[in-house]
Design an enzyme around this catalytic site. Sequence first.
Site, PDB file in Angstrom:
ATOM      1  N   GLY A   4       0.824  -1.213   0.000  1.00 21.21           N
ATOM      2  CA  GLY A   4       0.000   0.000   0.000  1.00 21.21           C
ATOM      3  C   GLY A   4       0.851   1.252   0.000  1.00 21.21           C
ATOM      4  N   ASP A   5       0.209   2.392  -0.271  1.00 20.70           N
ATOM      5  CA  ASP A   5       0.887   3.698  -0.283  1.00 20.70           C
ATOM      6  C   ASP A   5       2.035   3.771  -1.289  1.00 20.70           C
ATOM      7  OD1 ASP A   5      -0.831   4.464   1.755  1.00 20.70           O
ATOM      8  OD2 ASP A   5       0.570   3.853   3.324  1.00 20.70           O
ATOM      9  N   LYS A  39      -0.210   5.299  -5.708  1.00 25.51           N
ATOM     10  CA  LYS A  39      -1.268   4.984  -6.682  1.00 25.51           C
ATOM     11  C   LYS A  39      -2.050   6.238  -7.070  1.00 25.51           C
ATOM     12  CE  LYS A  39      -2.979   2.027  -3.780  1.00 25.51           C
ATOM     13  NZ  LYS A  39      -1.923   2.021  -2.756  1.00 25.51           N
ATOM     14  N   GLY A  53      -5.845   6.095   1.472  1.00 26.26           N
ATOM     15  CA  GLY A  53      -5.516   7.523   1.443  1.00 26.26           C
ATOM     16  C   GLY A  53      -4.643   7.747   0.232  1.00 26.26           C
ATOM     17  N   HIS A  54      -5.202   8.341  -0.811  1.00 24.74           N
ATOM     18  CA  HIS A  54      -4.474   8.509  -2.065  1.00 24.74           C
ATOM     19  C   HIS A  54      -4.150   9.986  -2.274  1.00 24.74           C
ATOM     20  CE1 HIS A  54      -6.263   4.488  -3.723  1.00 24.74           C
ATOM     21  NE2 HIS A  54      -5.564   4.348  -2.610  1.00 24.74           N
ATOM     22  N   GLN A  84      -5.014  -0.048  -1.368  1.00 26.69           N
ATOM     23  CA  GLN A  84      -4.091  -0.919  -0.615  1.00 26.69           C
ATOM     24  C   GLN A  84      -3.066  -1.533  -1.583  1.00 26.69           C
ATOM     25  OE1 GLN A  84      -7.793  -1.477   0.245  1.00 26.69           O
ATOM     26  NE2 GLN A  84      -7.311   0.321   1.429  1.00 26.69           N
TER      27      GLN A  84
HETATM   28  P1  GDP Z   1      -1.248   5.699  -2.388  1.00 23.95           P
HETATM   29  O1  GDP Z   1      -2.049   5.294  -1.218  1.00 23.95           O
HETATM   30  O2  GDP Z   1      -0.665   4.561  -3.131  1.00 23.95           O
HETATM   31  O3  GDP Z   1      -1.999   6.649  -3.297  1.00 23.95           O
HETATM   32  O4  GDP Z   1      -0.009   6.521  -1.820  1.00 23.95           O
HETATM   33  P2  GDP Z   1      -0.054   7.657  -0.655  1.00 23.95           P
HETATM   34  O5  GDP Z   1      -0.636   8.888  -1.222  1.00 23.95           O
HETATM   35  O6  GDP Z   1      -0.652   7.108   0.576  1.00 23.95           O
HETATM   36  O7  GDP Z   1       1.485   7.801  -0.357  1.00 23.95           O
HETATM   37  C1  GDP Z   1       2.400   8.130  -1.339  1.00 23.95           C
HETATM   38  C2  GDP Z   1       3.135   9.394  -0.911  1.00 23.95           C
HETATM   39  O8  GDP Z   1       4.228   9.601  -1.768  1.00 23.95           O
HETATM   40  C3  GDP Z   1       2.288  10.657  -1.016  1.00 23.95           C
HETATM   41  O9  GDP Z   1       2.685  11.556  -0.036  1.00 23.95           O
HETATM   42  C4  GDP Z   1       2.640  11.181  -2.407  1.00 23.95           C
HETATM   43  O10 GDP Z   1       2.428  12.568  -2.528  1.00 23.95           O
HETATM   44  C5  GDP Z   1       4.089  10.845  -2.457  1.00 23.95           C
HETATM   45  N1  GDP Z   1       4.672  10.591  -3.773  1.00 23.95           N
HETATM   46  C6  GDP Z   1       4.187   9.840  -4.799  1.00 23.95           C
HETATM   47  N2  GDP Z   1       5.120   9.720  -5.759  1.00 23.95           N
HETATM   48  C7  GDP Z   1       6.216  10.411  -5.330  1.00 23.95           C
HETATM   49  C8  GDP Z   1       7.526  10.612  -5.844  1.00 23.95           C
HETATM   50  O11 GDP Z   1       7.883  10.137  -6.920  1.00 23.95           O
HETATM   51  N3  GDP Z   1       8.376  11.366  -5.088  1.00 23.95           N
HETATM   52  C9  GDP Z   1       8.013  11.917  -3.907  1.00 23.95           C
HETATM   53  N4  GDP Z   1       8.902  12.655  -3.258  1.00 23.95           N
HETATM   54  N5  GDP Z   1       6.796  11.713  -3.378  1.00 23.95           N
HETATM   55  C10 GDP Z   1       5.929  10.961  -4.072  1.00 23.95           C
HETATM   56  P1  IMO Z   2      -3.818   2.868   0.310  1.00 25.08           P
HETATM   57  O1  IMO Z   2      -4.948   2.645  -0.660  1.00 25.08           O
HETATM   58  C1  IMO Z   2      -1.375   1.259   3.495  1.00 25.08           C
HETATM   59  C2  IMO Z   2      -3.280  -1.472   6.308  1.00 25.08           C
HETATM   60  C3  IMO Z   2      -3.444  -1.019   7.738  1.00 25.08           C
HETATM   61  C4  IMO Z   2      -3.315  -2.361   8.444  1.00 25.08           C
HETATM   62  C5  IMO Z   2      -4.049  -3.306   7.487  1.00 25.08           C
HETATM   63  C6  IMO Z   2      -5.492  -3.565   7.849  1.00 25.08           C
HETATM   64  O2  IMO Z   2      -3.663   4.275   0.750  1.00 25.08           O
HETATM   65  O3  IMO Z   2      -2.557   2.261  -0.188  1.00 25.08           O
HETATM   66  P2  IMO Z   2      -7.699  -2.090   7.659  1.00 25.08           P
HETATM   67  O4  IMO Z   2      -8.044  -0.747   8.236  1.00 25.08           O
HETATM   68  O5  IMO Z   2      -7.788  -2.136   6.165  1.00 25.08           O
HETATM   69  O6  IMO Z   2      -8.443  -3.213   8.299  1.00 25.08           O
HETATM   70  O7  IMO Z   2      -6.148  -2.319   8.047  1.00 25.08           O
HETATM   71  O8  IMO Z   2      -3.977  -2.698   6.208  1.00 25.08           O
HETATM   72  N1  IMO Z   2      -3.858  -0.561   5.289  1.00 25.08           N
HETATM   73  C7  IMO Z   2      -3.132   0.215   4.490  1.00 25.08           C
HETATM   74  N2  IMO Z   2      -1.804   0.432   4.451  1.00 25.08           N
HETATM   75  N3  IMO Z   2      -2.181   1.843   2.582  1.00 25.08           N
HETATM   76  C8  IMO Z   2      -3.498   1.622   2.595  1.00 25.08           C
HETATM   77  O9  IMO Z   2      -4.306   2.084   1.621  1.00 25.08           O
HETATM   78  C9  IMO Z   2      -4.042   0.802   3.598  1.00 25.08           C
HETATM   79  N4  IMO Z   2      -5.285   0.391   3.909  1.00 25.08           N
HETATM   80  C10 IMO Z   2      -5.156  -0.450   4.939  1.00 25.08           C
HETATM   81  O10 IMO Z   2      -2.424  -0.137   8.124  1.00 25.08           O
HETATM   82  O11 IMO Z   2      -1.977  -2.759   8.495  1.00 25.08           O
HETATM   83 MG    MG Z   3      -2.175   5.667   0.827  1.00 27.48          MG
END
Ligand code: GDP
Ligand code: IMO
Ligand code: MG
Length: 421
Positions: free
Chosen positions: A11-12, A15, A39-40, A222
């Site tokens: 995750g994170d 995306k 959280g995107h 995720q």
């Molecule tokens: P998601 O859940 O997959 O959409 O990812 P999140 O938004 O939770 O976390 C990704 C983090 O990395 C966010 O703070 C983005 O703004 C940041 N991000 C994405 N791509 C890049 C990158 O290439 N460089 C940097 N510095 N930040 C990035």
């Molecule tokens: P995005 O879409 C990262 C993790 C939680 C926990 C496990 C189960 O932003 O990538 P839940 O609340 O789903 O029952 O938690 O999954 N988790 C994530 N980790 N990015 C996410 O979403 C997540 N959604 C859930 O931290 O370990």
């Molecule tokens: Mg996220």
Amino acid sequence: MNTILVGAQWGDEGKGKIIDVLTEEADIVVRSQGGNNAGHTVEIGKEKFVLHLIPSGILRAGKKCVIANGVVIDPVALVGEIEGLEKRGIKLANRLLISETAHLVLPYHRALDEQRELRKGRNKIGTTKRGIGPAYGDKAARTGLRMIDLVRPKTFSTKLKSRIEENNAILESLGGAPLSFREVEKAYLDAGRKLAPYITNTVVWLHGQLEKQKRILFEGAQGTFLDIDFGTYPFVTSSNTTAGGSCTGSGIPPHRMDRVVGVMKAYTTRVGEGPLPTECAEVSDMLHAMGREFGATTGRARRCGWFDAVATRYARVVNGIDELAITNLDGLDTLMEIRICIAYECRGKRIAFPPNDAEELLHCRPIYRKFAGWQRPTSDVRHFKKLPVAAQRYLKALAELTGARLRIVSVGAQREQTFTV
Ligand code: GDP
Ligand code: IMO
Ligand code: MG
């Protein structure tokens, strides 16, 4: 061209940012699983948006977005998200569609999520406490309430009453506080009235769009190792986060999908508990000191480590990843030496795929290949060939070890800090 985008790690992976980029070539963006545990993040100029339930494609004017049947929806949170976007000038009318068969997250799901975590103590999952597990649990147990119920107040109230009675008994037995039927009923019916204009049969609508040759982008939430079937169970979320989830979660059949894009960071992160074989304090400290890798939903510090090619190889296989989007390359800019995990050593044996048992994974020791760092900023680079040679080598190795074609590179959080290869 219909594209499934999935997270190839925990995750994170970035995306949201890549969806925002790919939405330019799409007409419709669909979320088909997960809930507001996601959280995107999308950064456009000075503006930063964090989307939880609404597809990230909403930030591109004119594009349509669908919250499909496989998503679990907290309607009160969704109303908050819609209003928050509207306040910032994003128009949603006639652009957002919500499936009438998507299940509801109710306050007792959140309360149960919390109670179960408390009771697990040291063995907790580290959930986002958004009630996701209990909501999917009710769906599977056939005791869930759906969006279609929410817009039929009488049916909703009858079903809710009986569900609250049962769940209050469970909550009280666990030491939690009972919920007031009247309060929940009011808050949810209010939210239902606000959401009613968006609620529809999204399966029929999506198929109509396919007939008109519209291009659909599926926004995974995720990541592969949080998948209920393929992840590090029980330290997972409660939906199919892998490519197949896009089909069951939307009603679009597999043969209509044209490509799968896997998003991964140039290193590894995980938020919450559970095994993370390449976890490394040095990498965590470095990234946290740069102000990076704090969760977009809960604000928790993410655990960080070296790139794990054993994991991403498995993700490629399970999702059928054709193309890779590699993000956060810039996070490694200062390092002199970088490591990639190419295999695990597990009880004396070398293995190329992760074991299914989370306990067993704890016994896996990563085998690393070392790469020279580039020690130059990459954030302003916009062409692969303009990257330092060591960075080019590193990216090629990530793609080769994962087994998919490198297609997108991201060197910063901004929309523009992206290029195709
Ligand atoms: P998601 O859940 O997959 O959409 O990812 P999140 O938004 O939770 O976390 C990704 C983090 O990395 C966010 O703070 C983005 O703004 C940041 N991000 C994405 N791509 C890049 C990158 O290439 N460089 C940097 N510095 N930040 C990035
Ligand atoms: P995005 O879409 C990262 C993790 C939680 C926990 C496990 C189960 O932003 O990538 P839940 O609340 O789903 O029952 O938690 O999954 N988790 C994530 N980790 N990015 C996410 O979403 C997540 N959604 C859930 O931290 O370990
Ligand atoms: Mg996220």
